[in-house]
Write a protein that holds these residues in place. Structure first.
Motif, PDB file in Angstrom:
ATOM      1  N   ALA A 165       0.866  -1.230  -0.049  1.00  0.00           N
ATOM      2  CA  ALA A 165       0.102  -0.123   0.087  1.00  0.00           C
ATOM      3  C   ALA A 165       0.880   1.344   0.060  1.00  0.00           C
ATOM      4  CB  ALA A 165      -0.909  -0.169   1.141  1.00  0.00           C
ATOM      5  N   VAL A 166       1.822   1.215   0.936  1.00  0.00           N
ATOM      6  CA  VAL A 166       2.922   2.426   0.806  1.00  0.00           C
ATOM      7  C   VAL A 166       3.497   2.579  -0.300  1.00  0.00           C
ATOM      8  CG1 VAL A 166       4.906   3.347   2.028  1.00  0.00           C
ATOM      9  CG2 VAL A 166       3.089   2.247   3.411  1.00  0.00           C
ATOM     10  N   ARG A 167       4.015   1.648  -1.184  1.00  0.00           N
ATOM     11  CA  ARG A 167       4.740   1.559  -2.253  1.00  0.00           C
ATOM     12  C   ARG A 167       3.898   1.786  -3.545  1.00  0.00           C
ATOM     13  NH1 ARG A 167       8.552  -3.795  -1.773  1.00  0.00           N
ATOM     14  NH2 ARG A 167      10.387  -2.695  -0.692  1.00  0.00           N
ATOM     15  N   THR A 168       2.688   1.384  -3.700  1.00  0.00           N
ATOM     16  CA  THR A 168       1.835   1.564  -4.810  1.00  0.00           C
ATOM     17  C   THR A 168       0.700   2.458  -4.762  1.00  0.00           C
ATOM     18  OG1 THR A 168       0.358  -0.190  -4.229  1.00  0.00           O
ATOM     19  CG2 THR A 168       2.375  -0.811  -5.242  1.00  0.00           C
ATOM     20  N   GLY A 169       0.254   2.871  -3.525  1.00  0.00           N
ATOM     21  CA  GLY A 169      -0.870   3.759  -3.203  1.00  0.00           C
ATOM     22  C   GLY A 169      -2.221   2.757  -3.120  1.00  0.00           C
ATOM     23  N   GLU A 170      -2.054   1.582  -3.498  1.00  0.00           N
ATOM     24  CA  GLU A 170      -3.218   0.889  -3.744  1.00  0.00           C
ATOM     25  C   GLU A 170      -3.950   0.575  -2.409  1.00  0.00           C
ATOM     26  OE1 GLU A 170      -4.981  -3.737  -4.942  1.00  0.00           O
ATOM     27  OE2 GLU A 170      -2.628  -2.987  -5.024  1.00  0.00           O
ATOM     28  N   VAL A 171      -5.202   0.622  -1.930  1.00  0.00           N
ATOM     29  CA  VAL A 171      -5.734   0.639  -0.886  1.00  0.00           C
ATOM     30  C   VAL A 171      -6.731  -0.569  -0.696  1.00  0.00           C
ATOM     31  CG1 VAL A 171      -7.581   1.621   0.792  1.00  0.00           C
ATOM     32  CG2 VAL A 171      -5.927   3.275  -0.577  1.00  0.00           C
ATOM     33  N   ALA A 172      -7.417  -0.747  -1.684  1.00  0.00           N
ATOM     34  CA  ALA A 172      -8.572  -1.839  -1.625  1.00  0.00           C
ATOM     35  C   ALA A 172      -7.967  -3.211  -1.276  1.00  0.00           C
ATOM     36  CB  ALA A 172      -9.449  -2.069  -2.994  1.00  0.00           C
ATOM     37  N   ARG A 173      -7.129  -3.956  -1.957  1.00  0.00           N
ATOM     38  CA  ARG A 173      -6.505  -5.245  -1.555  1.00  0.00           C
ATOM     39  C   ARG A 173      -5.688  -5.192  -0.211  1.00  0.00           C
ATOM     40  NH1 ARG A 173      -2.135  -8.784  -2.353  1.00  0.00           N
ATOM     41  NH2 ARG A 173      -2.670 -10.829  -2.747  1.00  0.00           N
ATOM     42  N   PRO A 174      -4.919  -4.083  -0.067  1.00  0.00           N
ATOM     43  CA  PRO A 174      -4.285  -4.093   1.412  1.00  0.00           C
ATOM     44  C   PRO A 174      -5.049  -4.058   2.390  1.00  0.00           C
ATOM     45  CG  PRO A 174      -3.001  -2.988  -0.271  1.00  0.00           C
ATOM     46  CD  PRO A 174      -4.236  -3.225  -0.894  1.00  0.00           C
ATOM     47  N   ALA A 175      -6.247  -3.353   2.319  1.00  0.00           N
ATOM     48  CA  ALA A 175      -7.000  -2.921   3.303  1.00  0.00           C
ATOM     49  C   ALA A 175      -7.869  -4.403   3.817  1.00  0.00           C
ATOM     50  CB  ALA A 175      -8.172  -1.930   3.199  1.00  0.00           C
ATOM     51  N   LEU A 176      -8.277  -4.880   2.624  1.00  0.00           N
ATOM     52  CA  LEU A 176      -9.053  -6.350   2.914  1.00  0.00           C
ATOM     53  C   LEU A 176      -8.274  -7.338   3.353  1.00  0.00           C
ATOM     54  CD1 LEU A 176     -11.633  -8.127   2.264  1.00  0.00           C
ATOM     55  CD2 LEU A 176     -10.455  -8.654  -0.050  1.00  0.00           C
ATOM     56  N   LEU A 177      -6.973  -7.443   2.892  1.00  0.00           N
ATOM     57  CA  LEU A 177      -6.081  -8.284   3.834  1.00  0.00           C
ATOM     58  C   LEU A 177      -5.763  -8.126   5.157  1.00  0.00           C
ATOM     59  CD1 LEU A 177      -3.098  -9.118   0.928  1.00  0.00           C
ATOM     60  CD2 LEU A 177      -4.631 -10.741   1.766  1.00  0.00           C
ATOM     61  N   LEU A 178      -5.559  -6.984   5.587  1.00  0.00           N
ATOM     62  CA  LEU A 178      -5.664  -6.557   7.028  1.00  0.00           C
ATOM     63  C   LEU A 178      -6.792  -6.909   7.688  1.00  0.00           C
ATOM     64  CD1 LEU A 178      -3.590  -3.205   6.776  1.00  0.00           C
ATOM     65  CD2 LEU A 178      -2.710  -5.570   7.504  1.00  0.00           C
ATOM     66  N   ALA A 179      -7.769  -6.587   7.040  1.00  0.00           N
ATOM     67  CA  ALA A 179      -9.223  -7.085   7.839  1.00  0.00           C
ATOM     68  C   ALA A 179      -9.515  -8.624   8.155  1.00  0.00           C
ATOM     69  CB  ALA A 179     -10.429  -6.450   6.836  1.00  0.00           C
ATOM     70  N   VAL A 180      -9.242  -9.362   7.267  1.00  0.00           N
ATOM     71  CA  VAL A 180      -8.978 -10.743   7.172  1.00  0.00           C
ATOM     72  C   VAL A 180      -8.234 -11.255   8.170  1.00  0.00           C
ATOM     73  CG1 VAL A 180      -8.582 -12.943   6.115  1.00  0.00           C
ATOM     74  CG2 VAL A 180      -9.955 -11.054   4.852  1.00  0.00           C
ATOM     75  N   TRP A 181      -6.769 -10.587   8.350  1.00  0.00           N
ATOM     76  CA  TRP A 181      -5.954 -11.173   9.325  1.00  0.00           C
ATOM     77  C   TRP A 181      -6.445 -10.617  10.754  1.00  0.00           C
ATOM     78  CZ3 TRP A 181      -2.373 -14.566   9.249  1.00  0.00           C
ATOM     79  CH2 TRP A 181      -1.700 -14.962   7.994  1.00  0.00           C
ATOM     80  N   GLY A 182      -6.906  -9.390  10.694  1.00  0.00           N
ATOM     81  CA  GLY A 182      -7.527  -8.720  11.986  1.00  0.00           C
ATOM     82  C   GLY A 182      -8.486  -9.731  12.627  1.00  0.00           C
ATOM     83  N   VAL A 183      -9.666 -10.287  11.722  1.00  0.00           N
ATOM     84  CA  VAL A 183     -10.577 -10.867  12.327  1.00  0.00           C
ATOM     85  C   VAL A 183      -9.988 -12.434  12.576  1.00  0.00           C
ATOM     86  CG1 VAL A 183     -12.398 -12.330  11.398  1.00  0.00           C
ATOM     87  CG2 VAL A 183     -12.295  -9.959  10.884  1.00  0.00           C
ATOM     88  N   ALA A 184      -9.117 -12.916  11.771  1.00  0.00           N
ATOM     89  CA  ALA A 184      -8.401 -14.334  12.035  1.00  0.00           C
ATOM     90  C   ALA A 184      -7.685 -14.108  13.492  1.00  0.00           C
ATOM     91  CB  ALA A 184      -7.498 -14.731  11.287  1.00  0.00           C
ATOM     92  N   GLY A 185      -7.068 -12.795  13.865  1.00  0.00           N
ATOM     93  CA  GLY A 185      -6.296 -12.836  15.042  1.00  0.00           C
ATOM     94  C   GLY A 185      -7.229 -12.910  16.330  1.00  0.00           C
ATOM     95  N   VAL A 186      -8.457 -12.100  16.178  1.00  0.00           N
ATOM     96  CA  VAL A 186      -9.577 -11.949  17.125  1.00  0.00           C
ATOM     97  C   VAL A 186     -10.000 -13.248  17.201  1.00  0.00           C
ATOM     98  CG1 VAL A 186     -11.595 -11.036  17.683  1.00  0.00           C
ATOM     99  CG2 VAL A 186     -10.009  -9.648  16.944  1.00  0.00           C
ATOM    100  N   VAL A 187     -10.460 -14.008  16.401  1.00  0.00           N
ATOM    101  CA  VAL A 187     -11.053 -15.449  16.491  1.00  0.00           C
ATOM    102  C   VAL A 187     -10.118 -16.418  17.308  1.00  0.00           C
ATOM    103  CG1 VAL A 187     -11.879 -17.389  15.258  1.00  0.00           C
ATOM    104  CG2 VAL A 187     -12.605 -15.369  14.531  1.00  0.00           C
ATOM    105  N   ALA A 188      -8.703 -16.379  16.956  1.00  0.00           N
ATOM    106  CA  ALA A 188      -7.734 -17.102  17.261  1.00  0.00           C
ATOM    107  C   ALA A 188      -7.616 -16.856  18.971  1.00  0.00           C
ATOM    108  CB  ALA A 188      -6.420 -17.034  16.757  1.00  0.00           C
ATOM    109  N   ILE A 189      -7.655 -15.505  19.521  1.00  0.00           N
ATOM    110  CA  ILE A 189      -7.523 -15.087  20.648  1.00  0.00           C
ATOM    111  C   ILE A 189      -8.599 -15.895  21.491  1.00  0.00           C
ATOM    112  CG2 ILE A 189      -7.638 -13.146  22.335  1.00  0.00           C
ATOM    113  CD1 ILE A 189      -6.209 -11.525  20.362  1.00  0.00           C
ATOM    114  N   ARG A 190      -9.932 -15.606  20.988  1.00  0.00           N
ATOM    115  CA  ARG A 190     -11.232 -16.238  21.610  1.00  0.00           C
ATOM    116  C   ARG A 190     -11.131 -17.656  21.785  1.00  0.00           C
ATOM    117  NH1 ARG A 190     -13.906 -11.974  23.779  1.00  0.00           N
ATOM    118  NH2 ARG A 190     -14.581 -10.480  21.882  1.00  0.00           N
ATOM    119  N   LEU A 191     -10.359 -18.358  21.026  1.00  0.00           N
ATOM    120  CA  LEU A 191     -10.348 -19.973  20.938  1.00  0.00           C
ATOM    121  C   LEU A 191      -9.305 -20.438  21.748  1.00  0.00           C
ATOM    122  CD1 LEU A 191     -11.251 -20.821  17.011  1.00  0.00           C
ATOM    123  CD2 LEU A 191     -12.845 -20.912  19.320  1.00  0.00           C
TER     124      LEU A 191
END
Length: 241
Positions: free
Chosen positions: A206-232
């Motif tokens: 995102a910093v190199r290319t200025g793209e937002v959509a794909r990096p933001a989606l990836l971070l969102a997926v990883w964030g949700v995965a992290g929260v779920v892993a903490i819960r479990l």
């Protein structure tokens, strides 16, 4: 105690721990500043090469200052029964972890900003063309990596092994972002596809290319995965032998 209190507690414990400061602040800062500065003087396209390398070292800062920092800190507090004692207070589990994650993310953002200023002054690396995008991705990446670091403590058997257990994450992040040289180019093409899915790679892209959509989606997926892993799987007490 409130979330603000746990945030202050995490921050105070962090800045009082000299070993943690050396490992999670001084070391990544020296890498993020030193490597671009070196590149500035050994390459004909010095400033451009230094800029590209600095962007890559953001992955190292995130993997150490956010991910490894929180994994080491929480593993130590778990084994010292600090987390167990905190749960005996009026604090909820969410507030305890959120305070630590927020404190770690704040420290990570501060390190990145300090490094960005330092490489601009010493290596001629320009400030981000889009400061809002840069800031948003660094903040989001810091929060996600700190969340994943908290989840990762479930795989760490003892606090003294936390640093070593986090090394694969650090190495993969650095290789994926190109911060460790052209290692990635020597790997099979399919590994590049997997490395592009890392949250640290999302921030760097995102910093190199200025793209937002794909990096933001990836971070969102990883964030949700992290929260779920903490819960479990997050453990509040040491494993019983």
């Amino acid at each position: 105690m409130t979330l603000t209190a746990t945030y202050r507690l995490g921050t105070r414990l962090f800045w009082q721990d000299r070993a943690l400061l050396l490992g999670s602040v001084a070391t990544p800062a020296m890498i993020a500043i030193g490597l671009p500065l070196l590149m500035r003087h050994v390459r004909a396209d010095g400033a451009a090469a230094a800029t590209t390398l600095f962007h890559g070292t953001l992955a190292i800062v995130l993997s150490i200052t956010a991910f490894m920092n929180v994994a080491v800190a929480l593993s130590a507090r778990r084994d010292q029964l600090v987390l167990k004692r905190l749960r005996a207070t009026t604090l909820t589990d969410d507030r305890i972890l959120a305070g630590q994650i927020a404190a770690t993310a704040t420290q990570t953002v501060a390190v990145v900003v300090a490094c960005a200023v330092a490489v601009h002054l010493t290596a001629g690396v320009p400030y981000p063309a889009n400061p809002l995008l840069f800031g948003a991705m660094v903040i989001a990446g810091s929060v996600v990596l700190a969340t994943l670091g908290a989840a990762y403590t479930a795989a760490i058997p003892r606090a003294e092994l936390a640093g070593a257990a986090c090394m694969p994450v650090f190495l993969l992040s650095g290789i994926a972002a190109g911060a460790m040289g052209p290692i990635r180019e020597a790997l099979p093409s399919w590994t590049g596809t997997l490395l592009d899915l890392l949250p640290t790679t999302a921030v760097v892209d995102a910093v190199r290319t200025g793209e937002v959509a794909r990096p933001a989606l990836l971070l969102a997926v990883w964030g949700v995965a992290g929260v779920v892993a903490i819960r479990l799987w997050f453990r509040w007490e040491p494993r019983r032998s």
